[in-house]
Design an enzyme around this catalytic site. Structure first.
Site, PDB file in Angstrom:
ATOM      1  N   TYR A  56       0.859  -1.186   0.000  1.00 10.77           N
ATOM      2  CA  TYR A  56       0.000   0.000   0.000  1.00 10.77           C
ATOM      3  C   TYR A  56       0.900   1.243   0.000  1.00 10.77           C
ATOM      4  O   TYR A  56       1.237   1.808   1.030  1.00 10.77           O
ATOM      5  CB  TYR A  56      -0.958   0.022   1.205  1.00 10.77           C
ATOM      6  CG  TYR A  56      -1.861  -1.191   1.330  1.00 10.77           C
ATOM      7  CD1 TYR A  56      -2.107  -2.031   0.241  1.00 10.77           C
ATOM      8  CD2 TYR A  56      -2.498  -1.502   2.528  1.00 10.77           C
ATOM      9  CE1 TYR A  56      -2.921  -3.143   0.356  1.00 10.77           C
ATOM     10  CE2 TYR A  56      -3.330  -2.607   2.647  1.00 10.77           C
ATOM     11  CZ  TYR A  56      -3.519  -3.431   1.559  1.00 10.77           C
ATOM     12  OH  TYR A  56      -4.333  -4.532   1.677  1.00 10.77           O
ATOM     13  N   LEU A 207     -17.389  -3.977   1.834  1.00  7.14           N
ATOM     14  CA  LEU A 207     -18.440  -3.156   1.217  1.00  7.14           C
ATOM     15  C   LEU A 207     -18.413  -3.308  -0.301  1.00  7.14           C
ATOM     16  O   LEU A 207     -18.917  -2.447  -1.021  1.00  7.14           O
ATOM     17  CB  LEU A 207     -18.237  -1.682   1.607  1.00  7.14           C
ATOM     18  CG  LEU A 207     -18.186  -1.418   3.120  1.00  7.14           C
ATOM     19  CD1 LEU A 207     -17.821   0.040   3.406  1.00  7.14           C
ATOM     20  CD2 LEU A 207     -19.528  -1.759   3.763  1.00  7.14           C
ATOM     21  N   ARG A 209     -15.836  -3.079  -2.236  1.00  5.95           N
ATOM     22  CA  ARG A 209     -14.987  -1.972  -2.697  1.00  5.95           C
ATOM     23  C   ARG A 209     -15.783  -0.668  -2.785  1.00  5.95           C
ATOM     24  O   ARG A 209     -15.552   0.169  -3.654  1.00  5.95           O
ATOM     25  CB  ARG A 209     -14.308  -2.311  -4.022  1.00  5.95           C
ATOM     26  CG  ARG A 209     -13.416  -3.552  -3.892  1.00  5.95           C
ATOM     27  CD  ARG A 209     -12.512  -3.743  -5.061  1.00  5.95           C
ATOM     28  NE  ARG A 209     -11.745  -4.983  -4.937  1.00  5.95           N
ATOM     29  CZ  ARG A 209     -10.544  -5.089  -4.358  1.00  5.95           C
ATOM     30  NH1 ARG A 209      -9.978  -4.030  -3.852  1.00  5.95           N
ATOM     31  NH2 ARG A 209      -9.916  -6.240  -4.295  1.00  5.95           N
ATOM     32  N   THR A 213     -22.351   0.539  -0.791  1.00  2.00           N
ATOM     33  CA  THR A 213     -22.799   1.714  -0.037  1.00  2.00           C
ATOM     34  C   THR A 213     -23.816   2.539  -0.826  1.00  2.00           C
ATOM     35  O   THR A 213     -24.498   3.384  -0.268  1.00  2.00           O
ATOM     36  CB  THR A 213     -21.611   2.651   0.295  1.00  2.00           C
ATOM     37  OG1 THR A 213     -21.116   3.214  -0.933  1.00  2.00           O
ATOM     38  CG2 THR A 213     -20.496   1.898   0.996  1.00  2.00           C
ATOM     39  N   GLY A 214     -23.882   2.322  -2.131  1.00  2.00           N
ATOM     40  CA  GLY A 214     -24.799   3.086  -2.980  1.00  2.00           C
ATOM     41  C   GLY A 214     -24.210   4.404  -3.442  1.00  2.00           C
ATOM     42  O   GLY A 214     -24.845   5.186  -4.146  1.00  2.00           O
TER      43      GLY A 214
END
Ligand code: NAP
Length: 333
Positions: A56, A207, A209, A213-214
């Protein structure tokens, strides 16, 4: 309401945890000051399982977290996980390296990135097909015996690899993609093997990615000028799959509205209800989403509600692989 997962006789950790990947790589722009504020907020609210990895940002993520952990008594409050074994080769390409030499090199590099602090758990990020898992795990166990980490684990391994690894040393964690949108782990034996061997599951990308969550309304939402959001290239978010895959988002919005929570909280609460060894590690750069996600434990789901969510999930499994074709080869699961 704080919920915990018991790691062993003396240690329990709060769930959900927190994934710091997006603060350094793969999900578009990031800003260190905002990220540090979010990390401090996580500690303040008790969301203290933090997941990192060398890859990362090639050490950036570990350095960022190290900076915050060295403030006041923050180190004592956090359970820090980091991962090794995805390296950059001479040609600038990513490759796996699970050799014992790299285990030793990597833990020392991790400690250096953290400014002299030790991670609580150290995991192999991807299984290296060139190195027998027994050799990697023997080296990881030696690192643990040296006191440079307390717990060890694997990521994206098969049930067979986990069983072989567990014959060499106690494996504490397996990190796998597990979400309402990714149920492979329920079917390939890894979840059963974890239960049998007393291994805790770090459920990554819980979630989907961010999709569940919408918040993302079209594939263009992942497009960045510099191409730094790797989701733009994932088959699940391709234009031709979007409309079909979006149905689960609409269903999650419907059920969450009925329950009085957000779709993200519904997804995390559902995952936490799948077993007492599951630690979802949702990722975010923002304090707002962090607080929302950590509050998912206040969403209790009755057996009827769990069955309703399970049906929504099974009726709406995604089309398209979870990584681009070139990356699928590095996954065992
Ligand atoms: N072992 C592995 O191979 C592996 C692979 C992938 C990830 N991971 C770990 O798992 C962690 C989580 O996975 P992930 O980040 O891929 O996926 P995720 O947690 O499923 O989703 C993260 C995305 O969702 C957004 N988000 C989070 N909470 C939200 C909310 N409440 N409302 C709206 N949007 C929200 C984030 O936005 P912002 O960032 O803009 O806030 C981010 O774009 C990573 O950080 C990493 O530590 C491990």
């Amino acid at each position: 309401m704080t919920k915990t997962v018991q790691l062993d006789a003396s240690t329990a950790v709060p769930v959900p945890g927190f994934g710091a990947m997006g603060m350094s790589a793969f999900y578009g722009e990031h800003d260190d000051d905002t990220s540090k504020q979010t990390l401090r907020k996580a500690i303040e609210i008790g969301c203290t399982v933090i997941d990192s990895a060398f890859v990362y940002g090639m050490g950036h993520n570990e350095r960022l977290i190290g900076d915050v952990l060295r403030e006041g008594d923050n180190r004592k409050k956090v359970f820090l996980i980091s991962k090794f074994g995805i390296e950059i080769n001479d040609k600038g390409e990513l490759e796996t390296d699970g050799s014992p030499e790299n285990v030793i090199r990597s833990i020392d590099r991790c400690i250096e990135n953290l400014g002299g602090l030790y991670p609580d758990a150290y995991l192999q990020h991807r299984v290296d097909k060139k190195t027998p898992i027994e050799e990697t795990v023997r080296a990881l166990d030696a690192v643990r015996k040296e006191g440079k980490t307390k717990y060890i684990g694997l990521s994206e391994c098969s049930a067979d690899t986990l069983r072989r690894a567990a014959k060499v040393a106690k494996i504490d964690f397996v990190e796998v993609e597990y979400s309402p949108w990714e149920l492979t782990m329920e079917k390939n034996g890894i979840i059963d093997a974890c239960k049998e061997l007393g291994v805790k599951i770090l459920a990554y990308s819980p979630l989907g990615r961010g999709f569940l969550t919408g918040r993302y309304k079209s594939p263009e939402d992942f497009a960045t000028a510099d191409g730094s959001d790797f989701r733009a290239n994932l088959p699940r978010f391709a234009k031709e799959n979007w409309e079909r895959n979006y149905r689960i988002v609409q269903e999650f919005e419907r059920v969450a509205a009925k329950k009085g929570c957000t779709p993200a909280q519904l997804a995390l609460s559902w995952l936490i209800h799948q077993g007492d060894n599951i630690i979802p590690i949702p990722g975010t750069k923002s304090s707002k989403y962090l607080v929302e996600n950590f509050a998912a434990t206040s969403v209790d789901l009755s057996p009827d509600e769990l069955a309703e969510v399970r049906k929504v999930i099974e009726d709406n499994q995604p089309v398209g692989t979870r990584y681009a074709e070139s990356q699928m080869a590095s996954l065992e699961g």
